[in-house]
Design a protein around this motif. Sequence first.
Motif, PDB file in Angstrom:
ATOM      1  N   ALA A 327       0.827  -1.203   0.000  1.00 33.33           N
ATOM      2  CA  ALA A 327       0.000   0.000   0.000  1.00 33.33           C
ATOM      3  C   ALA A 327       0.865   1.259   0.000  1.00 33.33           C
ATOM      4  CB  ALA A 327      -0.932  -0.007   1.209  1.00 33.33           C
ATOM      5  N   CYS A 328       1.939   1.252   0.784  1.00 38.20           N
ATOM      6  CA  CYS A 328       2.859   2.403   0.808  1.00 38.20           C
ATOM      7  C   CYS A 328       3.507   2.613  -0.556  1.00 38.20           C
ATOM      8  CB  CYS A 328       3.939   2.174   1.865  1.00 38.20           C
ATOM      9  SG  CYS A 328       3.346   2.271   3.570  1.00 38.20           S
ATOM     10  N   LEU A 329       3.892   1.525  -1.208  1.00 38.52           N
ATOM     11  CA  LEU A 329       4.565   1.631  -2.504  1.00 38.52           C
ATOM     12  C   LEU A 329       3.640   2.192  -3.571  1.00 38.52           C
ATOM     13  CD1 LEU A 329       6.990   1.058  -4.353  1.00 38.52           C
ATOM     14  CD2 LEU A 329       6.088  -1.261  -4.671  1.00 38.52           C
ATOM     15  N   ILE A 330       2.450   1.628  -3.714  1.00 42.12           N
ATOM     16  CA  ILE A 330       1.553   2.064  -4.779  1.00 42.12           C
ATOM     17  C   ILE A 330       1.018   3.477  -4.506  1.00 42.12           C
ATOM     18  CG2 ILE A 330      -0.574   1.115  -3.805  1.00 42.12           C
ATOM     19  CD1 ILE A 330       0.480   1.034  -7.508  1.00 42.12           C
ATOM     20  N   SER A 331       0.875   3.856  -3.234  1.00 40.70           N
ATOM     21  CA  SER A 331       0.415   5.206  -2.905  1.00 40.70           C
ATOM     22  C   SER A 331       1.470   6.247  -3.252  1.00 40.70           C
ATOM     23  CB  SER A 331       0.068   5.302  -1.413  1.00 40.70           C
ATOM     24  OG  SER A 331      -1.013   4.460  -1.092  1.00 40.70           O
ATOM     25  N   SER A 332       2.730   5.899  -3.037  1.00 44.68           N
ATOM     26  CA  SER A 332       3.811   6.837  -3.347  1.00 44.68           C
ATOM     27  C   SER A 332       3.971   7.046  -4.855  1.00 44.68           C
ATOM     28  CB  SER A 332       5.136   6.333  -2.752  1.00 44.68           C
ATOM     29  OG  SER A 332       5.502   5.100  -3.348  1.00 44.68           O
ATOM     30  N   LEU A 333       3.409   6.135  -5.660  1.00 51.08           N
ATOM     31  CA  LEU A 333       3.505   6.242  -7.119  1.00 51.08           C
ATOM     32  C   LEU A 333       2.223   6.794  -7.733  1.00 51.08           C
ATOM     33  CD1 LEU A 333       5.241   2.820  -7.890  1.00 51.08           C
ATOM     34  CD2 LEU A 333       6.318   5.079  -7.774  1.00 51.08           C
ATOM     35  N   GLU A 334       1.354   7.380  -6.911  1.00 51.92           N
ATOM     36  CA  GLU A 334       0.067   7.875  -7.396  1.00 51.92           C
ATOM     37  C   GLU A 334       0.232   8.928  -8.484  1.00 51.92           C
ATOM     38  OE1 GLU A 334      -4.259   8.433  -7.277  1.00 51.92           O
ATOM     39  OE2 GLU A 334      -2.767   6.852  -7.148  1.00 51.92           O
ATOM     40  N   HIS A 335       1.282   9.753  -8.399  1.00 57.84           N
ATOM     41  CA  HIS A 335       1.499  10.794  -9.405  1.00 57.84           C
ATOM     42  C   HIS A 335       1.922  10.210 -10.747  1.00 57.84           C
ATOM     43  CE1 HIS A 335       0.902  13.925  -6.474  1.00 57.84           C
ATOM     44  NE2 HIS A 335       1.867  13.454  -5.691  1.00 57.84           N
ATOM     45  N   TYR A 336       2.292   8.939 -10.751  1.00 56.93           N
ATOM     46  CA  TYR A 336       2.699   8.272 -11.990  1.00 56.93           C
ATOM     47  C   TYR A 336       1.632   7.269 -12.431  1.00 56.93           C
ATOM     48  CZ  TYR A 336       7.169  10.182 -10.454  1.00 56.93           C
ATOM     49  OH  TYR A 336       8.167  11.016 -10.038  1.00 56.93           O
ATOM     50  N   ALA A 337       0.364   7.588 -12.112  1.00 59.90           N
ATOM     51  CA  ALA A 337      -0.735   6.662 -12.391  1.00 59.90           C
ATOM     52  C   ALA A 337      -0.846   6.332 -13.878  1.00 59.90           C
ATOM     53  CB  ALA A 337      -2.056   7.260 -11.901  1.00 59.90           C
ATOM     54  N   MET A 338      -0.441   7.264 -14.728  1.00 60.84           N
ATOM     55  CA  MET A 338      -0.519   7.029 -16.167  1.00 60.84           C
ATOM     56  C   MET A 338       0.308   5.806 -16.569  1.00 60.84           C
ATOM     57  SD  MET A 338       0.640   9.591 -19.235  1.00 60.84           S
ATOM     58  CE  MET A 338       0.611   9.051 -20.945  1.00 60.84           C
ATOM     59  N   TYR A 339       1.408   5.592 -15.845  1.00 60.52           N
ATOM     60  CA  TYR A 339       2.296   4.478 -16.177  1.00 60.52           C
ATOM     61  C   TYR A 339       2.007   3.229 -15.335  1.00 60.52           C
ATOM     62  CZ  TYR A 339       4.756   8.382 -18.335  1.00 60.52           C
ATOM     63  OH  TYR A 339       5.047   9.475 -19.090  1.00 60.52           O
ATOM     64  N   THR A 340       1.554   3.435 -14.116  1.00 61.93           N
ATOM     65  CA  THR A 340       1.271   2.272 -13.264  1.00 61.93           C
ATOM     66  C   THR A 340      -0.038   1.587 -13.666  1.00 61.93           C
ATOM     67  OG1 THR A 340       0.178   3.695 -11.625  1.00 61.93           O
ATOM     68  CG2 THR A 340       2.531   3.199 -11.298  1.00 61.93           C
ATOM     69  N   LYS A 341      -0.954   2.353 -14.241  1.00 65.87           N
ATOM     70  CA  LYS A 341      -2.250   1.784 -14.615  1.00 65.87           C
ATOM     71  C   LYS A 341      -2.111   0.635 -15.624  1.00 65.87           C
ATOM     72  CE  LYS A 341      -6.878   3.058 -16.218  1.00 65.87           C
ATOM     73  NZ  LYS A 341      -7.774   4.174 -16.597  1.00 65.87           N
ATOM     74  N   PRO A 342      -1.352   0.789 -16.716  1.00 68.09           N
ATOM     75  CA  PRO A 342      -1.205  -0.358 -17.639  1.00 68.09           C
ATOM     76  C   PRO A 342      -0.479  -1.545 -17.005  1.00 68.09           C
ATOM     77  CG  PRO A 342       0.231   1.458 -18.267  1.00 68.09           C
ATOM     78  CD  PRO A 342      -0.707   1.998 -17.247  1.00 68.09           C
ATOM     79  N   LEU A 343       0.440  -1.256 -16.071  1.00 68.67           N
ATOM     80  CA  LEU A 343       1.127  -2.355 -15.390  1.00 68.67           C
ATOM     81  C   LEU A 343       0.153  -3.166 -14.532  1.00 68.67           C
ATOM     82  CD1 LEU A 343       4.448  -0.594 -14.266  1.00 68.67           C
ATOM     83  CD2 LEU A 343       4.102  -2.145 -16.207  1.00 68.67           C
ATOM     84  N   VAL A 344      -0.730  -2.451 -13.842  1.00 62.84           N
ATOM     85  CA  VAL A 344      -1.737  -3.146 -13.043  1.00 62.84           C
ATOM     86  C   VAL A 344      -2.708  -3.893 -13.949  1.00 62.84           C
ATOM     87  CG1 VAL A 344      -3.617  -2.850 -11.385  1.00 62.84           C
ATOM     88  CG2 VAL A 344      -1.527  -1.511 -11.133  1.00 62.84           C
TER      89      VAL A 344
END
Length: 491
Positions: A327-344
């Motif tokens: 939860a800490c990791l994914i929350s800290s990457l919230e500003h990079y949601a454009m890139y984390t979204k396809p990974l998820v």
Amino acid sequence: MAVSEALEGNQLFPVFLKLNQLHTVLIGGGNVGLEKLTALLNNSQQAQVTVVAEQLLPEVYDLAAGYPRVKLIKKSFTEEDLDDADLVVAATANNILNERIRQAAHQRKLLINVADKPELCDFYLGSIVKKGDLKLAISTNGKSPTVAKRLKQVLNEALPAELDTTLQQLSALRETLTGDFAGKVKALNKATAILVDPKPVKKKNFKWLIWLSIIASIAIAVTALWFNEPGFKLYVQDISPVFYYFLAAGFVFAMIDGAIGMSYGVTSTAFSLSMGISPASASMAVHLSEIMSNGIAGWMHYRMGNVNWKMFKLLIIPGIIGAATGACLISSLEHYAMYTKPLVSVYTLILGSVILSKAFKTGKKKSADKIKRISLLGLGGGFIDAVGGGGWGSIVLSSLIAGGRHPRFSLGTVKLTRFFIAMIGSLIFLTMLNGAPWSAIAGLIIGSALAAPIAARISNRISVKVIMVAVGIIVILVSLKSITSFLMKFI
């Protein structure tokens, strides 16, 4: 009582033979002979067996190759083959030969089993239910082997694999007991009372912890919604349509999850991503909604006695640590949601494929060794679940069942541990994220909570295969849609 009345019913006396200390002679190397040899070796890997037959199937050679105490003799049967025997099994298709073997065995005072000929048998090879050192033998007095096999299947599914652990613990306890026989019996009776007590004392230690946690989790969810989503207040007229979409989705996903024990997180996350929600917010929505739904489901499974408390202790702490870290990791990457979204989305695509593949394996017999690194499984499952918004059930539950754990106890335990893991993950998301789609979260919370008690009751009454196929296909299609939308931006 008349003699005729006394002779009615099953006159067999059950015994358990030490085949590793006896010499069994098996006559016949065809399909029936293979079946009898397999039954003998499944129950005693050290059994000394001599197989005598004119023709031996290749499968007989393959089976015997793994057992050094099995001897194969390719020849016609002679009476001298029984000279060193302790038991005899006739598995030929020749009735005249079977009768001859029986006469030779009786002349030497040997007991004989003749395949498919109950009237010629001195003993039967019954269906065996095995859980480690525990064995249950089933006999229908030769009337219907098919019924015996069905009963074996029922008992294999109903009796938990953890019974063997109980046996080992009681054996260790027995070695420590001192005093007279009556005192030892009293101590063992007290230790085994939990097996028949519908409300074991051990459960009481967790009752108030579960209730207090459920109340606290409801307070957390309600407080978060009250102060962040005006539409949640009863007197506000304009409730976002998104609320109703996620209300229906949460109900359906929770019902599916109750039927197959997994997929709520991955389906909810895939749906949330397709609705434009970021990965961290989607994971928070899933975790907040799972607090109430898993609290209710966990309580229902607790009341039905479906929780393995030893497994619970091994999963809970590592699972919480993994979930908090993720939860800490994914929350800290919230500003990079454009890139984390396809990974998820790739992650949900993989889980969808896993669910789809498991749909076609549910009826296959599993021979895997019992999984032992439960704490490590909980740590990894909690971390991946928080990062990807789901996967606790798909990873942890499926691994436990595939590793030989009892499905019903695994499902109940995973549901209850999931409640605590969802609560910790939710607290971290609420602390680290500045905003969230509260209408969607409110819909998921209420929808899944409504479905939870129903789903727990009907978990054994729905076609698992059909639902898993549907869920797998839907998750794969939704994930592909999100991935395709991302790639189209660069074309």
